[in-house]
Motif scaffolding. Sequence first.
Motif, mmCIF file in Angstrom:
data_model
loop_
_atom_site.group_PDB
_atom_site.id
_atom_site.type_symbol
_atom_site.label_atom_id
_atom_site.label_comp_id
_atom_site.label_asym_id
_atom_site.label_seq_id
_atom_site.Cartn_x
_atom_site.Cartn_y
_atom_site.Cartn_z
ATOM 1 N N ARG A 171 -5.140 27.789 79.360
ATOM 2 C CA ARG A 171 -5.083 27.600 80.820
ATOM 3 C C ARG A 171 -3.702 27.131 81.252
ATOM 4 O O ARG A 171 -3.174 27.584 82.277
ATOM 5 C CB ARG A 171 -6.156 26.591 81.243
ATOM 6 N N GLU A 172 -3.104 26.233 80.482
ATOM 7 C CA GLU A 172 -1.759 25.732 80.817
ATOM 8 C C GLU A 172 -0.743 26.872 80.826
ATOM 9 O O GLU A 172 0.101 26.967 81.735
ATOM 10 C CB GLU A 172 -1.323 24.678 79.801
ATOM 11 N N LYS A 175 -1.371 30.121 81.050
ATOM 12 C CA LYS A 175 -1.710 31.104 82.081
ATOM 13 C C LYS A 175 -1.143 30.666 83.422
ATOM 14 O O LYS A 175 -0.580 31.471 84.179
ATOM 15 C CB LYS A 175 -3.225 31.265 82.160
ATOM 16 N N THR A 176 -1.254 29.360 83.703
ATOM 17 C CA THR A 176 -0.702 28.815 84.945
ATOM 18 C C THR A 176 0.822 28.896 84.928
ATOM 19 O O THR A 176 1.451 29.260 85.935
ATOM 20 C CB THR A 176 -1.147 27.352 85.130
ATOM 21 N N PRO A 219 4.555 22.100 83.639
ATOM 22 C CA PRO A 219 4.392 21.084 84.678
ATOM 23 C C PRO A 219 5.568 20.108 84.776
ATOM 24 O O PRO A 219 5.865 19.590 85.859
ATOM 25 C CB PRO A 219 3.113 20.347 84.254
ATOM 26 N N LYS A 250 1.996 32.319 85.756
ATOM 27 C CA LYS A 250 1.334 32.918 86.929
ATOM 28 C C LYS A 250 0.416 34.056 86.493
ATOM 29 O O LYS A 250 0.515 35.197 86.958
ATOM 30 C CB LYS A 250 2.362 33.389 87.954
ATOM 31 N N SER A 251 -0.474 33.706 85.549
ATOM 32 C CA SER A 251 -1.459 34.649 85.005
ATOM 33 C C SER A 251 -0.787 35.836 84.320
ATOM 34 O O SER A 251 -1.243 36.978 84.431
ATOM 35 C CB SER A 251 -2.416 35.134 86.106
#
Length: 351
Positions: free
Chosen positions: A6-7, A9-10, A35, A13-14
């Motif tokens: 998930r990290e 993918k974010t 992040p 931007k997918s």
Amino acid sequence: MVFTFRELKTATKSFAESRLLGGGGFSTVYQGKLPDGRIVAVKKLNQGNKQGIQQFQNEVNILSQVRHPNLVQLLGYCLEGRDLLLVYEFVLNGTLADHLHGEKGNGLSLETRITIALETAQALAYLHFYVKPPIYHRDVKTSNILLDKDFKAKVADFGLSRLTHLDATHISTAPQGTPGYLDPDYHESYQLTDKSDVYSFGVVLLELISRKKAVDMTRDKKEINLASMALARIHSGALHELFDPDLSVKYWKLLTRLVEVAFRCLAAEKDDRPSMVEVVRELEQLSSMTISASSSKKSSRFKLEHQSSGELRKQRSVASTNMEEDSPTSVQVKWPSTHTSPSNSRSEIYN
């Protein structure tokens, strides 16, 4: 560091197409932003591919053991189900191949080219002689040499690399690598050694000298491989035809020395090739010569700017004649050399 899917993918931007940096048969690379603001390169390996899984394991095992300023840094990975991702430092200026043959090919100075060669050689010498057990890269090529914002070289892609045993002279394994760079001795004997990387590095040197591709299907059949083309130029006494025309005629003597190093690396018998430590010493000397030549060129710039076109043509003609006199008739002939034997000191390779 372990990342979640998930990290990443974010961060990408997918895995958006706009973030795509490149890819191959087994993986795709995207630019991502973590992040904490760091820009990274995320390699997403293709699912269900056995070789992709092996490359993932190789990269994690090897890059977690090494640290050198001229090796790309692995920041972490993600292993969730069938999703295999590797996270690297982002290297801004793309690959050496981009600058020699691709869209970024707006020219590199000879000083920059020799610096890139030296830094790449230092990274390989580190892998061969300072990592325990030694590591053979097995896929040294211009598209696996990344360049940062200051054009500092970073050797990348350890998917085919192999760890060896401390007392082993070779690894018996099926030949793998890239056409045009693959060591013919390794291809015939199935014995991978550090000299296999030396051969591949010799091809990289030829690309830096000529700005020609290692393999080019548009060339004559006997010259599709750059190594074969270079040999043909030596036999015909036309070594200067290999040189990138964007490089000044003033550097031709220096380029000849660089070709000498390349052909020692490309010796048919692996035992006749230098070690990467020896190559580092040779390139350090050439780097010093390049700096001196650049200084000399600046001091005589006014004179050059006021030479007529006829004088410049005459200068090129004389240089071409001198090059033919200096070139050996084959790679088996001993090249004239004024440099001393490599030093045994290896401390610079760490820096």
